[in-house]
Design an enzyme around this catalytic site. Structure first.
Site, PDB file in Angstrom:
ATOM      1  N   GLU A  51      -3.371  -9.911   3.875  1.00 25.54           N
ATOM      2  CA  GLU A  51      -4.556  -9.554   4.670  1.00 25.54           C
ATOM      3  C   GLU A  51      -5.628 -10.635   4.559  1.00 25.54           C
ATOM      4  O   GLU A  51      -6.314 -10.954   5.537  1.00 25.54           O
ATOM      5  CB  GLU A  51      -5.148  -8.217   4.186  1.00 25.54           C
ATOM      6  CG  GLU A  51      -4.341  -6.994   4.546  1.00 25.54           C
ATOM      7  CD  GLU A  51      -3.273  -6.631   3.514  1.00 25.54           C
ATOM      8  OE1 GLU A  51      -2.879  -7.512   2.720  1.00 25.54           O
ATOM      9  OE2 GLU A  51      -2.819  -5.481   3.527  1.00 25.54           O
ATOM     10  N   GLU A  54       0.840  -1.211   0.000  1.00 28.09           N
ATOM     11  CA  GLU A  54       0.000   0.000   0.000  1.00 28.09           C
ATOM     12  C   GLU A  54       0.869   1.253   0.000  1.00 28.09           C
ATOM     13  O   GLU A  54       0.584   2.224  -0.714  1.00 28.09           O
ATOM     14  CB  GLU A  54      -0.942  -0.021   1.210  1.00 28.09           C
ATOM     15  CG  GLU A  54      -1.985  -1.130   1.110  1.00 28.09           C
ATOM     16  CD  GLU A  54      -2.978  -1.091   2.264  1.00 28.09           C
ATOM     17  OE1 GLU A  54      -4.084  -0.579   2.048  1.00 28.09           O
ATOM     18  OE2 GLU A  54      -2.643  -1.577   3.363  1.00 28.09           O
TER      19      GLU A  54
HETATM   20  C1  1HE Z   1       6.305  -8.605  12.163  1.00 28.33           C
HETATM   21  C2  1HE Z   1       5.666  -8.413  10.923  1.00 28.33           C
HETATM   22  C3  1HE Z   1       4.445  -7.696  10.907  1.00 28.33           C
HETATM   23  C4  1HE Z   1       7.474  -9.534  10.597  1.00 28.33           C
HETATM   24  N1  1HE Z   1       3.955  -7.246  12.077  1.00 28.33           N
HETATM   25  N2  1HE Z   1       5.772  -8.127  13.290  1.00 28.33           N
HETATM   26  N3  1HE Z   1       1.906  -8.453   7.000  1.00 28.33           N
HETATM   27  C5  1HE Z   1       2.072  -9.771   6.951  1.00 28.33           C
HETATM   28  O1  1HE Z   1       1.193 -10.565   7.162  1.00 28.33           O
HETATM   29  C6  1HE Z   1       3.478 -10.232   6.672  1.00 28.33           C
HETATM   30  C7  1HE Z   1       4.062 -10.860   7.910  1.00 28.33           C
HETATM   31  N4  1HE Z   1       5.496 -11.083   7.779  1.00 28.33           N
HETATM   32  C8  1HE Z   1       6.009 -12.099   7.049  1.00 28.33           C
HETATM   33  O2  1HE Z   1       5.353 -12.836   6.344  1.00 28.33           O
HETATM   34  C9  1HE Z   1       7.489 -12.303   7.173  1.00 28.33           C
HETATM   35  O3  1HE Z   1       7.937 -11.697   8.373  1.00 28.33           O
HETATM   36  C10 1HE Z   1       8.303 -11.702   5.993  1.00 28.33           C
HETATM   37  C11 1HE Z   1       8.077 -12.536   4.721  1.00 28.33           C
HETATM   38  C12 1HE Z   1       7.982 -10.264   5.732  1.00 28.33           C
HETATM   39  C13 1HE Z   1       9.824 -11.770   6.358  1.00 28.33           C
HETATM   40  O4  1HE Z   1      10.165 -13.077   6.734  1.00 28.33           O
HETATM   41  P1  1HE Z   1      11.523 -13.303   7.585  1.00 28.33           P
HETATM   42  O5  1HE Z   1      11.708 -14.783   7.724  1.00 28.33           O
HETATM   43  O6  1HE Z   1      12.625 -12.518   6.988  1.00 28.33           O
HETATM   44  O7  1HE Z   1      11.259 -12.630   9.021  1.00 28.33           O
HETATM   45  P2  1HE Z   1      10.399 -13.202  10.272  1.00 28.33           P
HETATM   46  O8  1HE Z   1      11.246 -14.159  11.052  1.00 28.33           O
HETATM   47  O9  1HE Z   1       9.074 -13.701   9.849  1.00 28.33           O
HETATM   48  O10 1HE Z   1      10.139 -11.872  11.121  1.00 28.33           O
HETATM   49  C14 1HE Z   1      11.169 -11.245  11.877  1.00 28.33           C
HETATM   50  C15 1HE Z   1      10.509 -10.537  13.029  1.00 28.33           C
HETATM   51  O11 1HE Z   1       9.666  -9.518  12.503  1.00 28.33           O
HETATM   52  C16 1HE Z   1       9.604 -11.453  13.840  1.00 28.33           C
HETATM   53  O12 1HE Z   1       9.604 -10.961  15.166  1.00 28.33           O
HETATM   54  P3  1HE Z   1      10.546 -11.650  16.306  1.00 28.33           P
HETATM   55  O13 1HE Z   1      10.290 -10.832  17.521  1.00 28.33           O
HETATM   56  O14 1HE Z   1      10.063 -13.089  16.396  1.00 28.33           O
HETATM   57  O15 1HE Z   1      11.962 -11.564  15.775  1.00 28.33           O
HETATM   58  C17 1HE Z   1       8.232 -11.200  13.251  1.00 28.33           C
HETATM   59  O16 1HE Z   1       7.183 -11.471  14.141  1.00 28.33           O
HETATM   60  C18 1HE Z   1       8.336  -9.713  12.966  1.00 28.33           C
HETATM   61  N5  1HE Z   1       7.407  -9.297  11.918  1.00 28.33           N
HETATM   62  N6  1HE Z   1       6.419  -9.000   9.973  1.00 28.33           N
HETATM   63  C19 1HE Z   1       4.615  -7.459  13.222  1.00 28.33           C
HETATM   64  N7  1HE Z   1       3.808  -7.456   9.777  1.00 28.33           N
HETATM   65  C20 1HE Z   1      -3.185  -0.537   6.832  1.00 28.33           C
HETATM   66  S1  1HE Z   1      -3.698  -2.083   6.824  1.00 28.33           S
HETATM   67  C21 1HE Z   1      -2.404  -3.050   6.262  1.00 28.33           C
HETATM   68  C22 1HE Z   1      -2.698  -4.477   6.567  1.00 28.33           C
HETATM   69  C23 1HE Z   1      -1.482  -5.328   6.460  1.00 28.33           C
HETATM   70  O17 1HE Z   1      -0.407  -4.897   6.155  1.00 28.33           O
HETATM   71  S2  1HE Z   1      -1.725  -6.963   6.829  1.00 28.33           S
HETATM   72  C24 1HE Z   1      -0.263  -7.743   6.344  1.00 28.33           C
HETATM   73  C25 1HE Z   1       0.714  -7.818   7.447  1.00 28.33           C
END
Ligand code: 1HE
Length: 263
Positions: A137, A117
């Site tokens: 989402e 976005e």
């Molecule tokens: C997060 C987030 C997040 C990572 N919010 N904490 N977005 C998503 O659904 C995408 C979610 N993220 C992922 O699918 C993956 O993290 C990635 C593909 C982006 C990257 O993967 P990777 O293996 O490099 O990293 P990771 O191990 O998954 O994440 C590292 C840390 O970042 C981990 O936290 P930690 O404390 O365990 O180290 C994750 O929890 C954290 N993290 N992404 C919070 N999104 C205005 S409305 C918009 C609506 C949306 O955007 S919904 C889609 C949200």
């Protein structure tokens, strides 16, 4: 190179490089997930760009451009809070799209959810080979809230966006560029350099031309043809009457300006 204390959020960095404002999401440990503080900082930066900024680049630190909304913040939100949250994003991304200068997004790694976005609010998207695009989402039981349902269909159409959200489809960089999520596809690791080069070129355009492209074109494109033609006539008359336009046209006629080169 100069920096400016336009905001007080350690997760967002800002510096001027010549006439280009360089804005970096700097929350790599959370894959640049956008929490409320970061969204507000983004809005503040675009509301307070120094007047010497003529174009901007936005990019992300670490392995990914942006993992979207910080999901840890929506766990306890009720409907009213959700509405205000979405409007907060709208206000911030409106400042990106309709701010003072064209914005080039340098994309790599995850460009997902709210990250897509944000990218779609920029004027040009440069994706490197490592980029991938998704709207998770759908699988998280939520919906886009950062203007995605307005901006993303304009890039790829309603059908493709529906598919991305219903099925969790992920587009790689090649297919993302092919369907229109990015205008440029470059080798891995070079998105920032390409985006900066484009922004540097954009910064040399006549300011009124850039203004018309940012503020008039998207609105004219939404108008019925009859009104659109009238709006176009008015904005083109204003732009061509500027002294800078006269000087540039004269320079070409006198053989002092570059020709269009064959691609
Ligand atoms: C997060 C987030 C997040 C990572 N919010 N904490 N977005 C998503 O659904 C995408 C979610 N993220 C992922 O699918 C993956 O993290 C990635 C593909 C982006 C990257 O993967 P990777 O293996 O490099 O990293 P990771 O191990 O998954 O994440 C590292 C840390 O970042 C981990 O936290 P930690 O404390 O365990 O180290 C994750 O929890 C954290 N993290 N992404 C919070 N999104 C205005 S409305 C918009 C609506 C949306 O955007 S919904 C889609 C949200």
């Amino acid at each position: 190179m100069s920096s400016s204390p336009l905001h007080a959020n350690p997760d967002l960095s800002f510096e001027m490089q010549g006439a280009v404002a360089v804005i970096r999401l700097s929350r790599p440990a959370k894959r640049n997930a956008l929490n409320d503080g970061l969204i507000i900082a983004l809005r503040n930066v675009f509301e307070n760009l120094p007047s010497e900024a003529k174009a901007a680049v936005i990019h992300g630190e670490g392995e990914h451009f942006c993992a979207g909304l910080d999901l840890s913040e929506i766990k306890e939100r009720d409907a009213g809070q959700g509405m205000h949250h979405s409007r907060l994003w709208h206000a911030a991304l409106e400042r990106v799209q309709f701010g003072p200068v064209p914005v080039v997004a340098a994309l790599h790694g995850a460009v997902v959810g709210g990250g897509l976005e944000l990218a779609s609010a920029c004027h040009i998207r440069v994706a490197d080979d490592s980029s991938f695009f998704a709207l998770p989402e759908g699988s998280r039981g939520i919906f886009v809230g950062g203007g995605g349902s307005v901006r993303i269909p304009k890039l790829i159409g309603v059908a493709r966006m529906t598919d991305m959200m219903l099925t969790g489809r992920v587009y790689n960089a090649v297919d993302g560029e092919r369907i229109g999520l990015a205008q440029y596809l470059v080798p891995a690791g070079t998105a920032f350099d390409k985006a900066f080069a484009l922004a540097s070129h954009i910064a040399t355009n006549a300011p009124l031309t850039n203004y018309a492209l940012m503020h008039a074109l998207p609105r004219i494109a939404e108008q019925p043809a009859d009104q659109g033609f009238m709006s176009e006539a008015m904005i083109s008359a204003i732009v061509q009457s500027a002294p800078e336009a006269k000087a540039r046209v004269r320079a070409f006629l006198e053989g002092k300006a570059g020709k269009v080169q064959k691609a």
